[in-house]
Design an enzyme around this catalytic site. Structure first.
Site, mmCIF file in Angstrom:
data_model
loop_
_atom_site.group_PDB
_atom_site.id
_atom_site.type_symbol
_atom_site.label_atom_id
_atom_site.label_comp_id
_atom_site.label_asym_id
_atom_site.label_seq_id
_atom_site.Cartn_x
_atom_site.Cartn_y
_atom_site.Cartn_z
ATOM 1 N N ASP A 1 2.466 -1.366 18.791
ATOM 2 C CA ASP A 1 2.786 -0.379 17.756
ATOM 3 C C ASP A 1 3.095 0.985 18.400
ATOM 4 O O ASP A 1 4.088 1.633 18.050
ATOM 5 C CB ASP A 1 1.599 -0.274 16.778
ATOM 6 C CG ASP A 1 1.861 0.703 15.654
ATOM 7 O OD1 ASP A 1 2.592 0.339 14.709
ATOM 8 O OD2 ASP A 1 1.359 1.845 15.725
ATOM 9 N N THR B 1 0.821 -1.212 0.000
ATOM 10 C CA THR B 1 0.000 0.000 0.000
ATOM 11 C C THR B 1 0.856 1.264 0.000
ATOM 12 O O THR B 1 0.652 2.167 -0.810
ATOM 13 C CB THR B 1 -0.891 -0.020 1.268
ATOM 14 O OG1 THR B 1 -1.494 -1.297 1.351
ATOM 15 C CG2 THR B 1 -1.949 1.035 1.221
ATOM 16 N N VAL B 2 1.818 1.328 0.919
ATOM 17 C CA VAL B 2 2.621 2.561 1.036
ATOM 18 C C VAL B 2 3.533 2.719 -0.187
ATOM 19 O O VAL B 2 3.654 3.816 -0.747
ATOM 20 C CB VAL B 2 3.423 2.584 2.361
ATOM 21 C CG1 VAL B 2 4.248 3.855 2.466
ATOM 22 C CG2 VAL B 2 2.479 2.482 3.561
ATOM 23 N N GLU C 1 -5.699 -3.616 10.266
ATOM 24 C CA GLU C 1 -5.269 -4.752 9.455
ATOM 25 C C GLU C 1 -6.226 -5.923 9.732
ATOM 26 O O GLU C 1 -6.936 -5.924 10.745
ATOM 27 C CB GLU C 1 -3.878 -5.213 9.904
ATOM 28 C CG GLU C 1 -2.823 -4.149 9.957
ATOM 29 C CD GLU C 1 -2.380 -3.708 8.583
ATOM 30 O OE1 GLU C 1 -2.456 -4.522 7.652
ATOM 31 O OE2 GLU C 1 -1.999 -2.541 8.436
ATOM 32 N N GLY D 1 -2.984 5.391 7.174
ATOM 33 C CA GLY D 1 -3.550 5.544 5.832
ATOM 34 C C GLY D 1 -2.442 5.633 4.803
ATOM 35 O O GLY D 1 -1.304 6.003 5.123
ATOM 36 N N LYS E 1 6.774 3.164 18.630
ATOM 37 C CA LYS E 1 6.904 4.583 18.260
ATOM 38 C C LYS E 1 7.432 5.405 19.436
ATOM 39 O O LYS E 1 8.257 6.297 19.263
ATOM 40 C CB LYS E 1 5.554 5.105 17.766
ATOM 41 C CG LYS E 1 5.143 4.458 16.441
ATOM 42 C CD LYS E 1 3.689 4.714 16.114
ATOM 43 C CE LYS E 1 3.299 4.085 14.776
ATOM 44 N NZ LYS E 1 1.865 4.107 14.524
ATOM 45 N N ILE F 1 2.908 13.246 10.194
ATOM 46 C CA ILE F 1 3.355 14.318 11.109
ATOM 47 C C ILE F 1 4.890 14.403 11.130
ATOM 48 O O ILE F 1 5.548 13.395 11.383
ATOM 49 C CB ILE F 1 2.870 14.050 12.560
ATOM 50 C CG1 ILE F 1 1.365 13.814 12.610
ATOM 51 C CG2 ILE F 1 3.249 15.190 13.475
ATOM 52 C CD1 ILE F 1 0.868 13.372 13.985
ATOM 53 N N LYS G 1 8.754 0.977 11.992
ATOM 54 C CA LYS G 1 8.962 1.307 13.423
ATOM 55 C C LYS G 1 9.428 0.085 14.215
ATOM 56 O O LYS G 1 10.199 0.215 15.160
ATOM 57 C CB LYS G 1 7.689 1.882 14.044
ATOM 58 C CG LYS G 1 6.458 0.991 13.928
ATOM 59 C CD LYS G 1 5.464 1.527 12.952
ATOM 60 C CE LYS G 1 4.575 0.425 12.433
ATOM 61 N NZ LYS G 1 3.332 0.854 11.885
ATOM 62 N N VAL H 1 6.802 7.089 12.656
ATOM 63 C CA VAL H 1 6.044 7.589 13.815
ATOM 64 C C VAL H 1 5.063 8.663 13.363
ATOM 65 O O VAL H 1 5.450 9.639 12.715
ATOM 66 C CB VAL H 1 6.985 8.219 14.878
ATOM 67 C CG1 VAL H 1 6.186 8.725 16.075
ATOM 68 C CG2 VAL H 1 8.037 7.229 15.324
#
Ligand code: HSE
Length: 432
Positions: A201, A19-20, A190, A302, A205, A136, A105, A132
């Site tokens: 997760d 996806t990424v 997921e 996302g 981070k 942002i 991460k 992370v």
């Protein structure tokens, strides 16, 4: 300093076309002009490695080592996630003289020591903004924007999936299971969302941000972790009456007993900025000695937010590749010898929300408050829920600040009093 003017392109090898990875290609194509303006050279995706053949056969390579060994490739982008072969890809790439961008991460938190030692030894850079807080720019904010400051505290909503689930539970007064289904339907969770909902997760981070802030390797095992799987919507509804929301908060705080690190569902006051952070959004508040509170906010999960952060890393790192300066000054100050004191379990201090489920008869409240008193736990507010069920009542207590070990010992004793306690007492830290 040699400017690499002969270089026509920045050649990138992409490992992981999920996806990424697909999002990265989309953004590079769509924003070609922006990218060119910022670096002065175009980005050329030279090869893409994935487990299965992809829709761009001319770029496809099956073995990631073909990318690492390609002398024309300047930059390796690792987007496969997980520990292996991600760690091997990063380490071998650095050793082969490549610079690296990753969104991973888990691998950074577990192998911080090895990755940044190799990067320093090889004088190569590794950028990891997307690891992370999605889009942002908190890594850049911490390592560059707040470079001059002494950091006291890092606090954040660090997981988009869990924040989406908690927002749904709060908004619609629905159970955890129903909210998880909504998150999956919206494409945030997921198929196996374990690492999101069990807090790992967020802990990965938090370990990354803390290691960066304090120049040493803060390990995940030093973080006290609790997820949201057991969260009862009843507590969300009750805490609303006290003007609190429940959020999964990662917190790293310098205290006189050492650094206190936790990930847990916490009560957040409706007046605090974190209470307005909903759905897949993340927020991080960093507090420095001179800077005071600095707040970062944006989409934490996302495809596009993560891909956007990866492309920003590619651009920022390429500026140093063009001038042959990438990795000359280490991006992460990592001193193996620097020892960081971590707080002893139990010495962490906080106020707590406690929900007791007890029988409704004279003396019960006195019994509870007597045990709390023996452990020096002082009560701020108390509410007994009006109920038609005479066998069982809910008593809600908000405490003053106390040691975690005192709360744990007191609740153990109360819950062992079978004659009054109907079910295990629920507790949440009050974060803000
Ligand atoms: N699974 C993560 C989250 C996104 O829900 O925040 C990537 O870090």
């Amino acid at each position: 300093m040699t400017i690499n003017i002969k270089k026509k392109y920045i050649n990138v090898g992409l490992i992981g076309y999920g996806t990424v990875g697909k999002g990265v290609l989309k953004i590079l194509e769509k924003n070609k002009k922006i990218v060119l303006r910022k670096i002065g050279k175009p980005i050329n995706i030279k090869s893409i490695c994935d487990l299965r053949p992809i829709d761009k056969p001319e770029l496809y390579v099956k073995n990631f080592r073909n990318i690492i060994r390609d002398p024309e490739i300047d930059l390796v982008v690792e987007l496969i996630g997980g520990y292996e072969p991600a760690r091997t890809i990063i380490i071998e790439s650095l050793k082969a003289g490549k610079n690296v961008v990753t969104a991973n991460k888990a691998v950074l938190a577990r192998y911080w020591d090895q990755i940044f030692t190799v990067a320093q030894d090889c004088q190569r850079s590794i950028y990891y903004e997307a690891s992370v807080g999605g889009v942002i720019p908190v890594i850049q904010g911490l390592s560059e924007g707040l470079a001059s400051d002494e950091i006291f505290e890092i606090k954040g909503i660090l997981n988009g999936t869990t924040n989406f689930i908690l927002s749904e539970m709060t908004r619609h007064s629905i159970s955890y299971d129903s909210a998880l289904k909504s998150a999956q339907a919206a494409g945030f969770a997921e198929a196996d969302p374990s690492f999101d909902v069990n807090g790992i997760d967020s802990a990965n981070k938090l370990a990354i941000l803390s290691s960066l802030a304090w120049g040493s390797w803060i390990k995940v095992k030093n973080i006290s972790i609790k997820g949201i799987e057991d969260l009862d919507v009843e507590d969300i509804l009750i805490t609303k009456n006290f003007r609190y929301d429940i959020k999964l908060i990662g917190c790293a705080q310098k205290t006189k007993h050492g650094i206190d690190l936790s990930v847990q569902p916490c009560l957040v006051n409706h007046n605090h900025a974190f209470a307005t952070v909903e759905n897949e959004y993340n927020a991080v508040m960093i507090t420095g000695k001179d800077s005071g509170d600095v707040l970062f906010y944006g989409k934490g999960a996302g495809q596009q937010p993560a891909a956007s952060a990866v492309v920003s890393d590619i651009i920022n790192l390429s500026k140093f590749i063009v001038t042959n300066t990438a990795g000359i000054v280490p991006d992460v100050i990592y001193d193996k010898k620097k020892k960081i004191k971590i707080i002893a379990p139990g010495k962490s201090r906080a106020s707590y929300y406690l929900r007791f489920t007890v029988v409704d008869k004279p003396g019960v409240l006195a019994k509870i408050s007597g045990i709390l008193g023996r452990f020096k736990i002082s009560v701020t507010s108390l509410l007994q829920q009006d109920t038609s069920n005479r066998d069982c009542v809910k008593i809600i207590i908000i405490t003053h600040e106390t040691y975690r070990e005192n709360i744990e010992k007191a609740l153990k004793q109360i819950d062992a009093t079978r004659s009054i306690v109907k079910s295990k007492t629920v507790k949440f830290k009050i974060e803000i």
